[in-house]
Design a protein around this motif. Structure first.
Motif, PDB file in Angstrom:
ATOM      1  N   ALA A 102      61.333  80.726 -24.891  1.00  0.00           N
ATOM      2  CA  ALA A 102      61.262  80.262 -26.279  1.00  0.00           C
ATOM      3  C   ALA A 102      59.948  79.535 -26.538  1.00  0.00           C
ATOM      4  CB  ALA A 102      62.446  79.353 -26.589  1.00  0.00           C
ATOM      5  N   TRP A 103      59.450  78.816 -25.546  1.00  0.00           N
ATOM      6  CA  TRP A 103      58.158  78.116 -25.684  1.00  0.00           C
ATOM      7  C   TRP A 103      57.033  79.123 -25.906  1.00  0.00           C
ATOM      8  CZ3 TRP A 103      53.791  78.149 -22.426  1.00  0.00           C
ATOM      9  CH2 TRP A 103      52.822  77.190 -22.747  1.00  0.00           C
ATOM     10  N   ARG A 104      57.031  80.202 -25.136  1.00  0.00           N
ATOM     11  CA  ARG A 104      56.003  81.229 -25.346  1.00  0.00           C
ATOM     12  C   ARG A 104      56.119  81.828 -26.740  1.00  0.00           C
ATOM     13  NH1 ARG A 104      56.766  86.409 -25.372  1.00  0.00           N
ATOM     14  NH2 ARG A 104      58.600  86.361 -24.024  1.00  0.00           N
ATOM     15  N   GLN A 105      57.340  82.069 -27.182  1.00  0.00           N
ATOM     16  CA  GLN A 105      57.538  82.658 -28.508  1.00  0.00           C
ATOM     17  C   GLN A 105      57.042  81.735 -29.610  1.00  0.00           C
ATOM     18  OE1 GLN A 105      61.720  83.170 -27.984  1.00  0.00           O
ATOM     19  NE2 GLN A 105      61.540  85.109 -26.888  1.00  0.00           N
ATOM     20  N   ALA A 106      57.165  80.416 -29.397  1.00  0.00           N
ATOM     21  CA  ALA A 106      56.692  79.455 -30.399  1.00  0.00           C
ATOM     22  C   ALA A 106      55.174  79.423 -30.486  1.00  0.00           C
ATOM     23  CB  ALA A 106      57.226  78.058 -30.080  1.00  0.00           C
ATOM     24  N   GLY A 107      54.504  80.002 -29.506  1.00  0.00           N
ATOM     25  CA  GLY A 107      53.040  79.968 -29.483  1.00  0.00           C
ATOM     26  C   GLY A 107      52.385  80.615 -30.683  1.00  0.00           C
ATOM     27  N   PRO A 131      74.510  81.124 -28.211  1.00  0.00           N
ATOM     28  CA  PRO A 131      73.572  81.816 -27.320  1.00  0.00           C
ATOM     29  C   PRO A 131      72.141  81.633 -27.818  1.00  0.00           C
ATOM     30  CG  PRO A 131      74.573  83.383 -28.819  1.00  0.00           C
ATOM     31  CD  PRO A 131      75.231  82.058 -29.104  1.00  0.00           C
ATOM     32  N   LEU A 132      71.242  81.333 -26.894  1.00  0.00           N
ATOM     33  CA  LEU A 132      69.849  81.163 -27.288  1.00  0.00           C
ATOM     34  C   LEU A 132      68.916  81.548 -26.159  1.00  0.00           C
ATOM     35  CD1 LEU A 132      69.058  78.097 -25.902  1.00  0.00           C
ATOM     36  CD2 LEU A 132      70.623  77.438 -27.705  1.00  0.00           C
ATOM     37  N   GLU A 133      67.677  81.849 -26.542  1.00  0.00           N
ATOM     38  CA  GLU A 133      66.654  82.217 -25.566  1.00  0.00           C
ATOM     39  C   GLU A 133      66.406  81.055 -24.620  1.00  0.00           C
ATOM     40  OE1 GLU A 133      65.164  84.735 -23.986  1.00  0.00           O
ATOM     41  OE2 GLU A 133      64.001  85.459 -25.694  1.00  0.00           O
ATOM     42  N   HIS A 134      66.161  81.368 -23.349  1.00  0.00           N
ATOM     43  CA  HIS A 134      65.858  80.304 -22.390  1.00  0.00           C
ATOM     44  C   HIS A 134      64.626  79.540 -22.872  1.00  0.00           C
ATOM     45  CE1 HIS A 134      64.561  78.251 -18.753  1.00  0.00           C
ATOM     46  NE2 HIS A 134      65.773  78.438 -18.280  1.00  0.00           N
ATOM     47  N   PRO A 135      64.620  78.190 -22.768  1.00  0.00           N
ATOM     48  CA  PRO A 135      63.500  77.408 -23.304  1.00  0.00           C
ATOM     49  C   PRO A 135      62.114  77.816 -22.801  1.00  0.00           C
ATOM     50  CG  PRO A 135      65.336  75.961 -22.853  1.00  0.00           C
ATOM     51  CD  PRO A 135      65.733  77.315 -22.335  1.00  0.00           C
ATOM     52  N   VAL A 136      61.997  78.311 -21.571  1.00  0.00           N
ATOM     53  CA  VAL A 136      60.677  78.733 -21.083  1.00  0.00           C
ATOM     54  C   VAL A 136      60.160  79.901 -21.912  1.00  0.00           C
ATOM     55  CG1 VAL A 136      59.433  79.737 -19.127  1.00  0.00           C
ATOM     56  CG2 VAL A 136      61.012  77.835 -18.750  1.00  0.00           C
ATOM     57  N   THR A 169      63.625  77.822 -32.825  1.00  0.00           N
ATOM     58  CA  THR A 169      65.024  77.478 -33.095  1.00  0.00           C
ATOM     59  C   THR A 169      65.738  77.125 -31.798  1.00  0.00           C
ATOM     60  OG1 THR A 169      64.998  79.061 -34.925  1.00  0.00           O
ATOM     61  CG2 THR A 169      67.149  78.249 -34.211  1.00  0.00           C
ATOM     62  N   ALA A 170      65.527  77.936 -30.763  1.00  0.00           N
ATOM     63  CA  ALA A 170      66.155  77.675 -29.465  1.00  0.00           C
ATOM     64  C   ALA A 170      65.685  76.349 -28.890  1.00  0.00           C
ATOM     65  CB  ALA A 170      65.849  78.820 -28.497  1.00  0.00           C
ATOM     66  N   LEU A 171      64.397  76.060 -29.005  1.00  0.00           N
ATOM     67  CA  LEU A 171      63.864  74.797 -28.482  1.00  0.00           C
ATOM     68  C   LEU A 171      64.496  73.609 -29.191  1.00  0.00           C
ATOM     69  CD1 LEU A 171      60.072  75.712 -28.182  1.00  0.00           C
ATOM     70  CD2 LEU A 171      61.765  75.625 -26.354  1.00  0.00           C
ATOM     71  N   ALA A 172      64.617  73.704 -30.506  1.00  0.00           N
ATOM     72  CA  ALA A 172      65.206  72.606 -31.274  1.00  0.00           C
ATOM     73  C   ALA A 172      66.674  72.405 -30.916  1.00  0.00           C
ATOM     74  CB  ALA A 172      65.060  72.878 -32.773  1.00  0.00           C
ATOM     75  N   LEU A 173      67.392  73.496 -30.667  1.00  0.00           N
ATOM     76  CA  LEU A 173      68.823  73.392 -30.384  1.00  0.00           C
ATOM     77  C   LEU A 173      69.111  72.660 -29.074  1.00  0.00           C
ATOM     78  CD1 LEU A 173      70.212  76.857 -31.552  1.00  0.00           C
ATOM     79  CD2 LEU A 173      70.667  74.615 -32.550  1.00  0.00           C
ATOM     80  N   VAL A 174      68.203  72.752 -28.103  1.00  0.00           N
ATOM     81  CA  VAL A 174      68.430  72.042 -26.834  1.00  0.00           C
ATOM     82  C   VAL A 174      67.780  70.658 -26.848  1.00  0.00           C
ATOM     83  CG1 VAL A 174      68.698  74.150 -25.496  1.00  0.00           C
ATOM     84  CG2 VAL A 174      66.428  73.103 -25.693  1.00  0.00           C
ATOM     85  N   ALA A 231      67.264  86.544 -20.907  1.00  0.00           N
ATOM     86  CA  ALA A 231      67.332  85.225 -20.261  1.00  0.00           C
ATOM     87  C   ALA A 231      68.028  84.290 -21.249  1.00  0.00           C
ATOM     88  CB  ALA A 231      65.937  84.728 -19.911  1.00  0.00           C
ATOM     89  N   ILE A 232      69.307  84.532 -21.447  1.00  0.00           N
ATOM     90  CA  ILE A 232      70.057  83.802 -22.464  1.00  0.00           C
ATOM     91  C   ILE A 232      70.813  82.639 -21.828  1.00  0.00           C
ATOM     92  CG2 ILE A 232      71.733  84.010 -24.341  1.00  0.00           C
ATOM     93  CD1 ILE A 232      69.227  85.778 -24.597  1.00  0.00           C
ATOM     94  N   VAL A 233      70.762  81.491 -22.477  1.00  0.00           N
ATOM     95  CA  VAL A 233      71.591  80.359 -22.074  1.00  0.00           C
ATOM     96  C   VAL A 233      72.532  80.041 -23.236  1.00  0.00           C
ATOM     97  CG1 VAL A 233      69.838  79.393 -20.540  1.00  0.00           C
ATOM     98  CG2 VAL A 233      69.922  78.644 -22.919  1.00  0.00           C
ATOM     99  N   VAL A 234      73.640  79.414 -22.933  1.00  0.00           N
ATOM    100  CA  VAL A 234      74.602  79.028 -23.968  1.00  0.00           C
ATOM    101  C   VAL A 234      74.580  77.513 -24.073  1.00  0.00           C
ATOM    102  CG1 VAL A 234      77.003  79.055 -24.696  1.00  0.00           C
ATOM    103  CG2 VAL A 234      76.027  81.057 -23.550  1.00  0.00           C
ATOM    104  N   HIS A 235      74.309  77.026 -25.280  1.00  0.00           N
ATOM    105  CA  HIS A 235      74.251  75.590 -25.521  1.00  0.00           C
ATOM    106  C   HIS A 235      75.103  75.262 -26.743  1.00  0.00           C
ATOM    107  CE1 HIS A 235      72.498  71.557 -25.382  1.00  0.00           C
ATOM    108  NE2 HIS A 235      72.394  71.633 -26.694  1.00  0.00           N
ATOM    109  N   ALA A 236      76.010  74.314 -26.589  1.00  0.00           N
ATOM    110  CA  ALA A 236      76.933  73.940 -27.669  1.00  0.00           C
ATOM    111  C   ALA A 236      77.656  75.167 -28.219  1.00  0.00           C
ATOM    112  CB  ALA A 236      76.188  73.226 -28.785  1.00  0.00           C
ATOM    113  N   GLY A 237      77.957  76.112 -27.315  1.00  0.00           N
ATOM    114  CA  GLY A 237      78.681  77.309 -27.703  1.00  0.00           C
ATOM    115  C   GLY A 237      77.842  78.376 -28.366  1.00  0.00           C
TER     116      GLY A 237
END
Length: 304
Positions: free
Chosen positions: A138-143, A131-136, A78-83, A123-129
């Motif tokens: 989030a990539w591991r989580q998608a594994g 909060p989401l997991e940092h993409p690095v 979800t985080a990867l898709a949002l960015v 390691a939270i970043v805010v995108h379009a208002g």
């Protein structure tokens, strides 16, 4: 027919929780109005809500966002898709994943996949208002959800867009054990810096898997004076073969097509074979793309 009474200005045009509405004096009857959507339990969306995106997942996240507790955030795919990072193609559907770090609780509601993570510095970043997991991370989580090639495609994009380095991705994989770790280590071995599109990655993987040599990515072809002629998607310098994916995003743009045609001619004038791969060349069990690249390499003198 009576028109619904206006909502408080604080709630106009955006999703809101029932709890916030009640605090602002909105009654039960008004919250049951037909002009309010109910995308999730405890959330209302006014008809006037407009999302600056036609992506269904982004819309779902915007609708769910008011329900997020301060310690919760969007997780994994979800985080990867949002960015805007590439996700697996159909029939895979990206789910709505929300996580929290222990001892805090993850959400448990219909339509949301909750995750409670081990204690670790966030390691939270805010995108379009949101909060989401940092993409690095989030990539591991998608594994645990994605296939090998989809992981390579996303990792190439993470590196290219500057979200992280190959070494940072590798640090995340070192934390894993078992089958998932094996898959992700294999994916990392195929990540290359400089890749500019998902289809370039898929084409490279297709070529290499077929037993052909691995090409360089986005190599700049120059003339005898050092002037740039073209940046090649995939280049075989030894055999002077250029392989490029053409998604035809400019198919209706005459000027762009003319520029592309001039560029292809310039590549050939420089003494290179130019292999143009279209979308349909990559389909099926025996993709035509492999045969086209193999033929060009054979003509240039390559032998298995």
């Amino acid at each position: 027919m009576l028109r619904p009474s206006p909502l408080p200005v604080e709630l106009s045009g955006q999703p809101f929780t029932v709890g916030v509405a009640r605090e602002l004096g909105v009654g039960r009857g008004r919250l049951a109005g037909s002009d309010l959507g109910r995308p999730f339990h405890g959330v209302r969306t006014p008809d006037a809500f407009f999302a600056d995106s036609d992506d269904p997942l982004v819309l779902m996240c915007l609708q769910y966002a008011p329900r997020l507790a301060p310690w919760q955030f969007f997780w994994g795919e979800t985080a990867l898709a949002l960015v805007g990072l590439p996700t697996p193609r159909w029939p895979h559907r990206v789910g709505l994943h929300v996580a929290a770090h222990r001892p805090a609780r993850e959400p448990r509601t219909q339509g949301v996949i909750g995750h409670r993570l081990q204690v670790r510095e966030p390691a939270i970043v805010v995108h379009a208002g949101m909060p989401l997991e940092h993409p690095v991370r989030a990539w591991r989580q998608a594994g645990s959800l994605w296939r090998h090639d989809d992981l390579v495609v996303a990792a190439d994009a993470i590196v290219h867009q500057g979200w992280g380095t190959v070494e940072e991705l590798r640090d995340e994989v070192r934390m894993l054990r078992g089958r998932s770790a094996t898959t992700m280590r294999s994916a990392l071995n195929h990540v290359r810096a400089g890749v500019e599109s998902p289809e370039e990655t898929r084409l490279r993987l297709l070529i290499v898997r077929a037993g052909l040599p691995e090409p360089e990515v986005n190599w700049i072809l120059r003339d005898a004076y050092g002037r740039a002629i073209a940046r090649l998607d995939l280049a075989y310098r030894r055999w002077r073969v250029a392989v490029e994916y053409d998604g035809r995003v400019h198919a209706e743009d005459v000027r762009q097509f003319e520029r592309d045609a001039d560029r292809w001619s310039a590549i050939r004038r420089a003494g290179w074979r130019h292999v143009r791969i279209l979308r349909h060349h990559m389909r099926g069990d025996r993709p035509t793309a492999v045969a086209l690249v193999r033929e060009a390499l054979h003509e240039a003198g390559w032998r298995p």
